[in-house]
Design an enzyme around this catalytic site. Structure first.
Site, PDB file in Angstrom:
ATOM      1  N   TYR A 187     -30.320   1.389  -6.369  1.00 15.75           N
ATOM      2  CA  TYR A 187     -29.629   0.716  -4.853  1.00 15.75           C
ATOM      3  C   TYR A 187     -28.453   1.746  -4.424  1.00 15.75           C
ATOM      4  O   TYR A 187     -28.336   2.016  -2.952  1.00 15.75           O
ATOM      5  CB  TYR A 187     -29.386  -0.471  -5.309  1.00 15.75           C
ATOM      6  CG  TYR A 187     -28.969  -1.282  -3.876  1.00 15.75           C
ATOM      7  CD1 TYR A 187     -29.953  -1.836  -3.064  1.00 15.75           C
ATOM      8  CD2 TYR A 187     -27.564  -1.504  -3.646  1.00 15.75           C
ATOM      9  CE1 TYR A 187     -29.430  -2.165  -1.833  1.00 15.75           C
ATOM     10  CE2 TYR A 187     -27.205  -2.280  -2.633  1.00 15.75           C
ATOM     11  CZ  TYR A 187     -28.200  -2.564  -1.642  1.00 15.75           C
ATOM     12  OH  TYR A 187     -27.687  -3.330  -0.385  1.00 15.75           O
ATOM     13  N   LYS A 243     -28.113   3.649  -0.788  1.00 19.07           N
ATOM     14  CA  LYS A 243     -27.332   3.299   0.368  1.00 19.07           C
ATOM     15  C   LYS A 243     -26.544   4.425   0.595  1.00 19.07           C
ATOM     16  O   LYS A 243     -26.051   4.799   1.808  1.00 19.07           O
ATOM     17  CB  LYS A 243     -26.762   2.082   0.038  1.00 19.07           C
ATOM     18  CG  LYS A 243     -27.446   0.923   0.115  1.00 19.07           C
ATOM     19  CD  LYS A 243     -28.201   0.651   1.516  1.00 19.07           C
ATOM     20  CE  LYS A 243     -28.953  -0.879   1.497  1.00 19.07           C
ATOM     21  NZ  LYS A 243     -29.442  -1.228   2.836  1.00 19.07           N
TER      22      LYS A 243
END
Length: 178
Positions: free
Chosen positions: A158, A162
């Site tokens: 994740y 990002k």
């Protein structure tokens, strides 16, 4: 003869397309906030049924959108343009999280997170940019995360997605300013 939604709408009312508007999430809250501020909102999610609380409200155009599909991204932008005549703001909010030790994450899971969080945002950007460039006006907001700058031990995929989105946003900002 009944007026279309675009004819009824104030031409000065901003049109905002928000991805990832499932009930209970950030996108859902942003869609409501934009509507409360007087914007026409195109709220999207993989399933119309997941956007409970927005349905039946004339301030929202609800569209199904799977950001992992080129065709779905193009169709959602085309539907928004057909209904409202323009898109002033794109908010790339759709995203998925993955909690697991990085060394044990199957590559297919890596692909799924990046396909949603990074490539999904780019699909929408590439779908809306020709329209915004033609108008010489528009705003794109990519929802990032502090984990891009301070990744945790179980959020590696994740966080990496990002961080990639932050880098793409910086590059787009520089290349698209006129």
């Amino acid at each position: 003869m009944a007026a279309s939604r675009s004819e009824e709408r104030d031409q000065n009312q901003p049109v905002v397309l928000v991805t990832g508007c499932s009930e209970g999430g950030i996108g859902h809250a942003m869609a409501r906030a934009f509507a409360a501020a007087g914007c026409a909102v195109v709220a999207t999610a993989r399933s119309r049924g997941s956007m409970r609380g927005l349905d039946g409200d004339p301030r929202f155009l609800l569209l199904e959108l799977d950001v992992r599909s080129d065709e779905s991204a193009r169709a959602a932008v085309a539907d928004a343009l057909r209904e409202h005549g323009r898109i002033d703001v794109l908010v790339n909010n759709a995203g998925v999280h993955l909690v697991a030790p990085l060394a044990e994450v199957p590559m297919e899971s890596f692909h799924q997170v990046f396909d949603t969080n990074v490539y999904g945002a780019m699909r929408l950007i590439q779908s809306v940019i020709p329209h915004m460039m033609e108008r010489r006006k528009g705003t794109i907001v990519n929802v990032g995360s502090i984990t891009a700058l301070a990744p945790g031990p179980w959020a590696g995929v994740y966080s990496a997605s990002k961080a990639a989105l932050h880098a793409l946003s910086d590059s787009l900002s520089t290349s698209l300013q006129g």
